[in-house]
Scaffold this motif. Structure first.
Motif, short mmCIF file in Angstrom:
data_model
loop_
_atom_site.label_atom_id
_atom_site.label_comp_id
_atom_site.label_asym_id
_atom_site.label_seq_id
_atom_site.Cartn_x
_atom_site.Cartn_y
_atom_site.Cartn_z
N ILE A 1 0.84 -1.20 0.00
CA ILE A 1 0.00 0.00 0.00
C ILE A 1 0.87 1.25 0.00
O ILE A 1 0.61 2.20 -0.74
CB ILE A 1 -0.94 0.01 1.22
CG1 ILE A 1 -1.74 -1.28 1.28
CG2 ILE A 1 -1.82 1.25 1.22
CD1 ILE A 1 -3.03 -1.29 0.60
N VAL B 1 1.08 4.27 -2.76
CA VAL B 1 0.97 5.71 -2.57
C VAL B 1 2.02 6.39 -3.45
O VAL B 1 1.74 7.38 -4.14
CB VAL B 1 1.16 6.09 -1.09
CG1 VAL B 1 1.16 7.60 -0.93
CG2 VAL B 1 0.06 5.48 -0.25
N SER C 1 -10.00 5.84 7.51
CA SER C 1 -10.53 5.16 6.33
C SER C 1 -11.59 4.15 6.74
O SER C 1 -12.65 4.06 6.13
CB SER C 1 -9.42 4.43 5.58
OG SER C 1 -8.50 5.33 5.09
N PHE C 2 -11.29 3.40 7.78
CA PHE C 2 -12.25 2.39 8.22
C PHE C 2 -13.50 3.06 8.78
O PHE C 2 -14.62 2.64 8.50
CB PHE C 2 -11.62 1.46 9.25
CG PHE C 2 -10.80 0.37 8.63
CD1 PHE C 2 -11.37 -0.84 8.31
CD2 PHE C 2 -9.46 0.57 8.32
CE1 PHE C 2 -10.62 -1.84 7.71
CE2 PHE C 2 -8.71 -0.42 7.73
CZ PHE C 2 -9.29 -1.63 7.42
N LEU D 1 -14.66 6.04 8.07
CA LEU D 1 -15.41 6.61 6.96
C LEU D 1 -16.15 5.53 6.19
O LEU D 1 -17.32 5.69 5.87
CB LEU D 1 -14.45 7.31 6.00
CG LEU D 1 -14.22 8.80 6.17
CD1 LEU D 1 -13.20 9.28 5.16
CD2 LEU D 1 -15.54 9.54 5.96
N GLY D 2 -15.44 4.45 5.89
CA GLY D 2 -16.05 3.37 5.13
C GLY D 2 -17.28 2.85 5.84
O GLY D 2 -18.34 2.67 5.24
N PHE D 3 -17.15 2.67 7.14
CA PHE D 3 -18.27 2.15 7.90
C PHE D 3 -19.42 3.16 7.92
O PHE D 3 -20.59 2.80 7.76
CB PHE D 3 -17.80 1.84 9.33
CG PHE D 3 -18.60 0.77 9.98
CD1 PHE D 3 -18.43 -0.55 9.61
CD2 PHE D 3 -19.56 1.08 10.94
CE1 PHE D 3 -19.17 -1.55 10.19
CE2 PHE D 3 -20.31 0.08 11.53
CZ PHE D 3 -20.12 -1.24 11.16
N PHE E 1 -20.03 5.54 5.66
CA PHE E 1 -20.65 5.59 4.33
C PHE E 1 -21.61 4.43 4.14
O PHE E 1 -22.68 4.57 3.56
CB PHE E 1 -19.58 5.53 3.24
CG PHE E 1 -18.86 6.82 3.02
CD1 PHE E 1 -19.48 8.04 3.29
CD2 PHE E 1 -17.57 6.83 2.54
CE1 PHE E 1 -18.80 9.22 3.09
CE2 PHE E 1 -16.89 8.02 2.33
CZ PHE E 1 -17.51 9.21 2.61
N TRP E 2 -21.19 3.29 4.63
CA TRP E 2 -22.00 2.08 4.41
C TRP E 2 -23.31 2.16 5.18
O TRP E 2 -24.40 2.06 4.61
CB TRP E 2 -21.17 0.87 4.84
CG TRP E 2 -21.89 -0.44 4.68
CD1 TRP E 2 -22.88 -0.73 3.79
CD2 TRP E 2 -21.67 -1.62 5.44
NE1 TRP E 2 -23.28 -2.02 3.95
CE2 TRP E 2 -22.57 -2.59 4.94
CE3 TRP E 2 -20.80 -1.95 6.48
CZ2 TRP E 2 -22.61 -3.89 5.47
CZ3 TRP E 2 -20.84 -3.25 7.00
CH2 TRP E 2 -21.74 -4.20 6.49
N GLY F 1 -24.64 6.23 4.98
CA GLY F 1 -24.84 6.72 3.62
C GLY F 1 -25.74 5.80 2.82
O GLY F 1 -26.86 6.16 2.45
#
Lengths: 647, 512
Positions: A174, A178, A581-582, A584-586, A588-589, A592
Motif C-alpha cells: 500500500i 501511494v 478510512s475504516f 469513513l467506510g463504515f 458511508f456504508w 450513507g
C-alpha cells in the motif's frame, strides 16, 4: 542474448511454478526448483557480464523490441529492452547479487516447506526488476515498478501464517502504491504534455518545454518541475524516502534472503535508478532537484538516527539502507547521478553481504534476531564475523573499501555543488556518516563480542553456516572490497564521459562531480575522521562500559523513546489515514448507503406505497352499508355543490 | 468465410432455440435436469464458437457497422429489425457468449431445484444480452434492454438466497424506473425524427436544448444500470442474494449495459449535452471510486465487498467515457471488458468456497492456502487483476482511462487515481483474511481444492486475464475502430460549447 538476460529469470520462475503445480511434494521437487532457478539466474548473470562488456565498455548501445504493449491513439509503448551504460550497469548489479542470493537461499531455506514457491518468487522478482531497468518507455517501467512491488508483497508475506508478516506485506504494497499514485500521475502528465511515453521522444522534446506552464488542479506550475516532482513521489515510495519509508523496516518480516534482495540490489534502488534514467528531465527542473536533494539528505539523517537504537539486527541494517538511499538521492539532487549509481553499485554488494551475513548469524542463533540476546558469537562463527567486518568497513566508508570511494564522492559532490541545498546535504551527510559508523560497530560489538547473553540451549547450537551459504558471501565480499577501487575511474573519475556516454545527461552548469575533485582537503578527510570517531564511541559504549548505554537511555528517556519508536511515523499514519478510512467506510456504508440512500429512496418509496395500498385496501371492507354510506356522502356532496354553483 | 450467413441473428437466437429444446424435454426430474444441463452447455458453447467468427471477420479499419442485417418489422411505423456491430459492441457480444457457458458450468452442481427452468432462463438471458449489444434500432434495443431484466429477475428471485425476493424487486424496480424515462426519450426521438434507426440517428443533429432533456432521460436509465453513485444500492443486495452464476452475469455483462448506452447514445448522439454534463459525471464517478472503495474496505460479506468494488471500477468507466479523448474512451471500454472477466471470476471464486461451506462471511474463513493452493493461486491472479497490476487485464483499462482523464481534467484524475491505492487496500485485506493466516477452524480442515470442473472454468479466465494484460493490442485494435469518431464528436462539441454551464438559465428557456 539481450532479451534472454532479462527473460531467463522468468523462465526459471515458470519452471519452479510448474514444478509446484504438477510435481509431487518432496525433496526431489525442491531440489529441481532450486537447480532450475539458480541455473537460469546464473546464465542471466553471465549474459549480463557479456552485455556489460559490449554496451558499457565497447559502447554498443541498443534497444531490442519484442512486441507492442499498449497502443491507444498517440500512446504507443512496446515491450522492449533498452541497453545503454546505465541499464547495463543495473542489469549487471541486479543479476550478480540476485544469483548470489539464489544460491544462498538453497542453504538458508533448506528445511522450509515452501522452497519451490520461494525460489519462484525470487526469480520473478528479479525478472520484474530487470524489466524495470531495461524499459525504454514509462509504461514498461511502471510494469517493472509495480511488479517488484507485488513480488515484495509476496516475499515479505512469504510466511503467511504469521499475522505480522501479512501486515508488513500489505503495508509494503500500500505504501508503495501511494508512491505509484504520484508516479502514475507523472506519467499521465508526461503523456498529456509530450504526447508520447517513449523515453527517447520525451527526452528529445524536454528542452522545448523549459519555462512552459502546466495547469494542474487549479494552479499553474512549471511543467518540468511539476512532472519531475510527481515522478519523484514514486521514487520516494519505492526507495523508502521520508515520509514514505515506513514499509521498509517492517519488510524485515520476510526471510533474510528477501531482505537482501529487496534492500540491496533491487527494488529500493529503483527510485534512484529512475531519477538517473530521467536525468534529461530532472536537469531542466532545478527546483525539483533541490527537493530531491533535501528529501535525500533528510532521510539519510533520519534513518541513521533511528538505526542508532534499534535492537533487531535486521532492522538496524534496514534503517542503514534507508539512510544510504538518502545519500544516493541527494547525490542525484546535486546532479551527481553518476556518483549515485556508483554508490548504488557498491552498496548493492556490501549491503547484500551485510544482510546475508546477518542471516548467517540468525541461522546460527536458531532464528533469534534480537541483538540483546546475542553477544560473544565471535569464536563460534569466525567466517561470518569476517564477512560482517568487511561489510561494515565498506558501509562506514573506511579507506579502501568499496563504500569509501562512492560515499566520499557523493559528499564531495554535495560540497562542490556550492549551493545551499548542497551544503545542507553535505553537513547532514557527515553527521549521518558518523552515526553509520556508530551503529555498524554497535551491531558488531553487541552481536559478536562481550558476554554471551543468549540462552544456553541456543548458544549450544551455534554453528557456522554451510558452504552453500558462505560461498555467495565470498563473492559479495570481493565486490564489497574491490568494487569501489575498480569502478572509480570509470564511474566518476577521469574516464567518466566515455563510460556513461548519452545514458546520463548533466548540464555543464551542474557538473558537481568535476567540482568534487577540487574540494579542499578537509572535505575529503572529514568523512573518514567522523567514521573513526563513531567506531571509537561504539567501542567505548559497548565494550569498555556496557552498562553505559542503558544509563544514557534512561537519562534521555524522551529522546530514546522518540528514536526507538521511529519518530512515531507509524502511529501518526495510523491515526490520520488507516483508522479514518475504516471509520469513513463504515459510516458511508451504514449511514450513507443504508440509512440515507436506501432509507429515502427505494425502501422509503416501497414503504409508502405499501402504506397507501393498505389504506386503499382498508376501504374495501366488503360490507354493503359501508359502500352505501360512501355513496350517500358522494351524492350529498354532488347535490350540494350543484346547488351552490348553479343556485 | 461465413459472409453469406445472418451470423448476428444466428448468434443471438441460437440460445433461444436451445431454450425451446430444453422446454420440450420430458421425463423424470433427474433425466430432465441432466438433459437440460447438457443441452444448455452445448448450445452456449456452439454460440460462443459462432461468435468467434464475428471477431475473425471483423474489419478493424472502419468505424462503420458491420454484419448488418435489416428486415422489415413494423413497416407502419418505420421500425425495422436491424442488427449490426462495431468496435464498441463486438467484444461485448463475445464477452456475453464467453461467460454464458462458464456460468452454466458453474451452476452444474450448485443448482439442484428447477434445473430446467434455470437453464432456460440463462439461455433466454443470453439472447437478450447479445441482442442488446447488436440492436441497431432504438425500439429493438429497448426491447432487448428491458428483456434482460426478466430472466435476471427470475434467477435472483427463484434461485437466490434468503432475502431473494426483496433483492429481486429492488433490482427490478430500480432499473425499470430508470428505463421508463428512456422509453419516453425514445418515443420523443421517434416523433421528432420519424426514425428509430440508430446509424441514421447518429447523423442527425439534435437541438442542444432538446439534447439537454434527452440526455437526462437516457442518463436516468443508464446510471442505474452502471450503476453510478447514488443509485448503486440495488447492486450489493442483488449480488448477495443471486446465485453464483447470476452474479457473474450481473457483474460481467449487465453492468456493462449502462456504460454501453453512454457510448452508443449519450456521447455520440447528444454530444453537446454530454459536454455540458461532463463535470456532473466526473463528480459522481469520483464519489463512486472513493466512497464505494471505502465501503468495500469494511464489508463482512465477500460478495458484497466485490459488488462494491464493481461500483468503484465502473467509476473508472464513466470517467473515461466522458473524457472525450481516445485514451479515455478506449480505457473505459477496456475496463468494462476486463471487469467483466475479473469480477465474474471473483464471484466464481466466492462461489467455490460458498458451495463447500455455505457461507460468505469473511470471518468464517482464513488460512485456505494450506488446503487449497491452486485456489489461492487463481484468487491471487484475479485479485491482482482487480487491483490493476500491470501485466494483468485490469491495468490497461484503468491506466488508459486515467491517462485520458488527466488530459481532460487534472482534478478528476487526481481524485480518481487515489482509487488505485484504495483498491489495493480492500482487495489485499480481503485476500489476507480469507486465504492467508493459520488454518484454525475445525470445519475448514477438510475443505478440498478445485475439482476438475472448476479447473476447466478458471483456466480460460486466467489465460484471458494475462493475455489481455500482456498483449492487449488485438482488443485495443477493435476498440480503436470506433473510439476515434466518438472522441472526435465529443471534441467538436466541446470546441463549439453550445450549452454553457448554468442549469437554471437553460431550464428557463424552454426547449421548443
Amino acid at each position: 542474448m539481450y532479451s534472454l538476460a532479462v527473460l531467463m529469470p522468468l523462465i526459471g520462475a515458470s519452471i519452479a511454478g510448474l514444478l509446484l503445480a504438477f510435481a509431487p511434494k518432496g525433496h526431489g521437487r525442491d531440489l529441481a526448483a532450486q537447480l532450475a532457478t539458480c541455473i537460469c539466474m546464473g546464465l542471466s548473470a553471465l549474459l549480463a557480464i557479456v552485455i556489460f562488456h559490449q554496451v558499457a565498455i565497447l559502447g554498443q548501445s541498443r534497444t531490442v523490441e519484442l512486441f507492442p504493449f499498449i497502443t491507444s491513439g498517440a500512446m504507443q509503448a512496446s515491450w522492449a529492452f533498452k541497453y545503454d551504460t546505465l541499464s547495463a550497469v543495473m542489469v549487471f548489479v541486479v543479476t550478480v547479487c540476485s544469483t548470489a542470493i539464489h544460491v544462498y537461499s538453497i542453504g538458508y531455506m533448506h528445511d522450509d516447506p515452501g522452497v519451490p514457491r520461494f525460489m519462484a518468487y525470487l526469480s520473478l522478482f528479479t525478472f520484474c526488476m530487470l524489466m524495470l531497468v531495461t524499459a525504454d518507455n514509462f509504461i514498461q517501467m511502471f510494469f517493472g515498478w509495480e511488479g517488484v512491488g507485488v513480488c515484495s508483497y509476496l516475499l515479505i508475506g512469504f510466511w503467511y501464517d504469521r499475522p505480522s508478516a501479512n501486515a508488513a506485506a500489505i503495508k509494503a504494497f500500500i505504501v508503495n502504491r501511494v508512491g505509484d499514485f504520484g508516479f502514475a500521475l507523472g506519467i499521465f502528465g508526461v503523456f498529456a504534455m509530450f504526447g508520447s511515453v517513449v523515453f527517447d521522444d520525451v527526452f528529445a522534446a524536454v528542452p522545448t518545454f523549459v519555462g512552459t506552464k502546466l495547469a494542474f488542479l487549479s494552479w499553474e506550475f512549471d511543467t518540468l518541475t511539476l512532472l519531475c516532482l510527481l515522478l519523484f513521489v514514486g521514487a520516494m515510495g519505492k526507495s523508502a524516502q521520508v515520509p514514505l519509508h515506513t514499509w521498509l523496516p517492517d519488510a524485515m518480516e520476510g526471510p533474510t534472503p528477501v531482505s537482501a534482495l529487496i534492500h540491496a540490489a533491487t527494488m529500493v534502488t529503483a527510485g534512484v535508478f529512475m531519477v538517473a534514467r530521467l536525468s534529461p528531465m530532472f536537469e531542466y527542473a532545478p527546483d525539483a532537484l533541490a527537493v530531491v536533494c533535501i528529501v535525500g539528505a533528510s532521510t539519510a539523517i533520519f534513518a541513521a538516527s533511528v538505526g542508532l537504537v534499534q535492537n533487531d539486527i535486521k532492522r538496524v541494517i534496514a534503517y542503514s539502507t534507508c539512510s544510504q538511499l538518502g545519500y544516493m538521492f541527494f547525490a542525484c539532487g546535486v546532479s551527481a547521478y553518476a556518483a549515485a549509481i556508483f554508490h548504488l553499485m557498491t552498496h548493492a554488494f556490501f549491503k547484500a553481504l551485510l544482510f546475508l551475513s546477518s542471516g548467517s548469524v540468525i541461522h546460527a542463533m536458531s532464528g533469534e534476531q534480537d541483538m540483546r540476546k546475542m553477544g560473544g558469537l565471535a569464536p563460534y562463527i569466525p567466517i561470518t564475523l569476517a564477512m560482517m567486518w568487511i561489510g561494515s568497513l565498506a558501509l562506514a566508508g573506511l579507506p579502501f573499501f568499496a563504500g569509501y570511494y562512492s560515499k566520499d564522492i557523493i559528499l564531495e559532490a554535495a560540497f562542490g555543488a556550492h549551493s545551499a541545498v548542497g551544503q545542507y546535504a553535505f553537513w547532514l551527510g557527515i553527521v549521518a556518516a558518523f552515526m553509520t559508523a556508530f551503529y555498524s560497530w554497535r551491531l558488531l560489538f553487541m552481536t559478536f563480542y562481550g558476554e554471551p547473553r543468549g540462552d544456553k540451549k541456543v548458544m549450544a547450537h551455534v554453528h557456522e553456516s554451510p558452504w552453500i551459504m558462505l560461498v555467495p558471501l565470498f563473492v559479495l565480499a570481493v565486490g564489497a572490497i574491490f568494487a569501489g577501487w575498480i569502478g572509480y575511474e570509470s564511474f566518476v573519475g577521469s574516464r567518466m564521459n566515455e563510460f556513461w556516454r548519452e545514458s546520463i545527461l548533466v548540464l555543464p552548469a551542474h557538473n558537481s562531480i568535476e567540482a568534487a575533485h577540487h574540494v579542499p582537503f578537509w572535505v575529503k578527510i572529514l568523512p573518514i575522521i567522523v567514521g573513526l570517531v563513531g567506531i571509537g564511541l561504539a567501542y567505548g559504549l559497548y565494550i569498555r562500559d556496557p552498562e553505559r548505554p542503558r544509563r544514557i537511555a534512561q537519562n534521555a528517556q524522551g529522546l530514546y523513546r522518540f528514536l526507538l519508536n521511529k519518530w512515531y511515523f507509524d502511529e501518526l499514519y495510523d491515526a490520520i489515514f488507516v483508522r479514518p478510512s475504516f471509520t469513513l467506510g463504515f459510516g458511508f456504508w451504514k449511514k450513507g448507503d443504508e440509512a440515507t440512500i436506501d432509507g429515502l429512496g427505494p425502501d422509503n418509496i416501497a414503504a409508502n406505497t405499501l402504506r397507501l395500498a393498505r389504506r386503499a385496501s382498508a376501504l374495501q371492507t366488503g360490507y354493503v352499508y359501508h359502500y352505501a354510506f360512501a355513496m350517500l356522502i358522494g351524492v350529498v356532496t354532488l347535490v350540494t355543490w350543484y346547488m351552490l354553483v348553479r343556485g | 468465410m461465413m459472409s453469406g450467413w445472418p451470423l448476428l441473428s444466428l448468434v443471438t437466437f441460437l440460445p433461444l432455440v436451445g431454450a425451446g429444446f430444453i422446454f420440450c424435454v420430458r421425463g423424470s426430474d433427474e433425466v430432465v435436469a441432466q438433459n437440460a444441463r447438457h443441452a444448455a452447455l452445448w448450445t452456449s458453447l456452439l454460440t460462443f464458437v459462432l461468435s468467434i467468427f464475428l471477431w475473425v471477420d471483423f474489419d478493424v479499419r472502419t468505424s462503420d457497422f458491420q454484419f448488418v442485417e435489416t428486415r422489415a418489422w413494423i413497416p407502419a411505423f418505420g421500425i425495422t429489425y436491424k442488427m449490426g456491430i462495431d468496435g464498441v459492441s463486438l467484444l461485448f457480444v463475445l464477452l456475453s457468449t464467453f461467460l454464458t457457458p462458464i456460468c452454466i458450468l458453474a451452476s452444474w452442481e450448485a443448482i439442484e431445484t428447477r434445473v430446467r427452468e434455470y437453464m432456460i432462463s440463462f439461455l433466454v438471458l443470453e439472447t437478450m444480452m447479445v441482442g442488446m449489444f447488436c440492436a441497431l434500432d432504438m425500439v429493438l434495443f429497448y426491447i432487448f434492454f428491458e428483456g434482460v431484466l426478466i430472466p435476471m429477475f427470475l434467477i435472483i428471485g427463484v434461485w437466490g438466497g434468503k432475502r431473494r425476493v426483496y433483492s429481486a424487486f429492488k433490482f427490478f424496480l430500480y432499473t425499470l424506473a430508470g428505463s421508463v424515462l428512456m422509453l419516453l426519450a425514445i418515443l420523443f426521438i421517434y416523433f421528432e425524427t420519424e426514425t428509430t434507426d440508430i446509424p441514421a440517428l447518429l447523423n442527425i443533429y439534435i437541438e442542444p436544448n432538446v439534447q439537454f432533456w434527452l440526455w437526462l432521460a437516457f442518463f436516468a436509465s443508464f446510471a442505474v444500470k452502471v450503476p453510478m453513485w447514488p443509485v448503486h444500492t440495488w447492486l450489493p443486495d442483488a449480488h448477495v442474494e443471486a446465485p453464483t452464476a447470476g452474479s457473474v452475469i450481473l457483474a460481467g455483462v449487465l453492468l456493462k449495459m449502462g456504460a454501453y448506452g453512454f457510448l452508443r447514445f449519450s456521447v455520440p448522439m447528444l454530444p453537446d449535452a454530454s459536454v455540458f454534463f461532463t463535470p456532473f459525471v466526473y463528480v459522481l464517478s469520483i464519489i463512486a471510486i472513493i466512497y464505494t472503495s471505502l465501503v468495500a474496505l469494511v464489508q463482512e460479506d465477500m460478495k458484497k465487498l466485490i459488488a462494491y468494488s464493481s461500483v468503484a471500477h465502473m467509476g473508472f468507466v464513466t470517467l473515461g467515457t466522458f473524457t472525450g479523448n481516445v485514451q479515455g474512451v478506449e480505457g473505459a471500454l477496456f475496463t468494462m471488458l476486463s471487469h467483466g472477466i475479473v469480477s465474474g471470476a471473483l464471484f466464481l471464486i466466492v462461489g467455490v468456497i460458498y458451495d463447500r461451506m455455505h457461507t460468505r462471511e469473511i470471518a468464517r474463513y482464513g488460512g485456505l492456502v494450506h488446503r487449497m493452493p491452486l485456489y489461492a493461486f487463481v484468487f491471487m491472479v484475479m485479485m491482482l487483476a482487480s487491483v490493476g497490476l500491470p501485466g494483468t487485464s485490469g491495468f490497461v483499462g484503468e491506466f488508459l482511462s486515467l491517462a485520458g482523464a488527466f488530459q481532460a481534467n487534472t482534478w478528476a484524475a487526481l481524485f480518481a487515481t487515489t482509487g488505485i491505492i484504495l483498491g489495493a487496500a480492500y482487495m489485499l485485506y480481503l485476500y489476507r483474511r480469507v486465504v492467508f493466516g493459520e488454518l484454525t477452524r475445525q470445519d475448514l480442515k477438510n475443505i478440498t481444492d478445485l475439482n476438475l470442473r472448476e479447473k476447466i472454468i478458471f483456466a480460460p479466465l486466467v489465460v484471458l486475464v494475462l493475455w489481455m494484460g500482456i498483449y492487449p493490442k488485438p482488443f485495443l485494435d477493435v476498440f480503436a475502430a470506433s473510439s476515434g469518431p466518438i472522441a472526435a464528436r465529443y471534441h467538436a462539441a466541446k470546441t463549439a460549447a453550445v450549452l454553457q454551464p448554468g442549469i437554471f438559465s437553460l431550464i428557463a428557456e424552454k426547449p421548443e
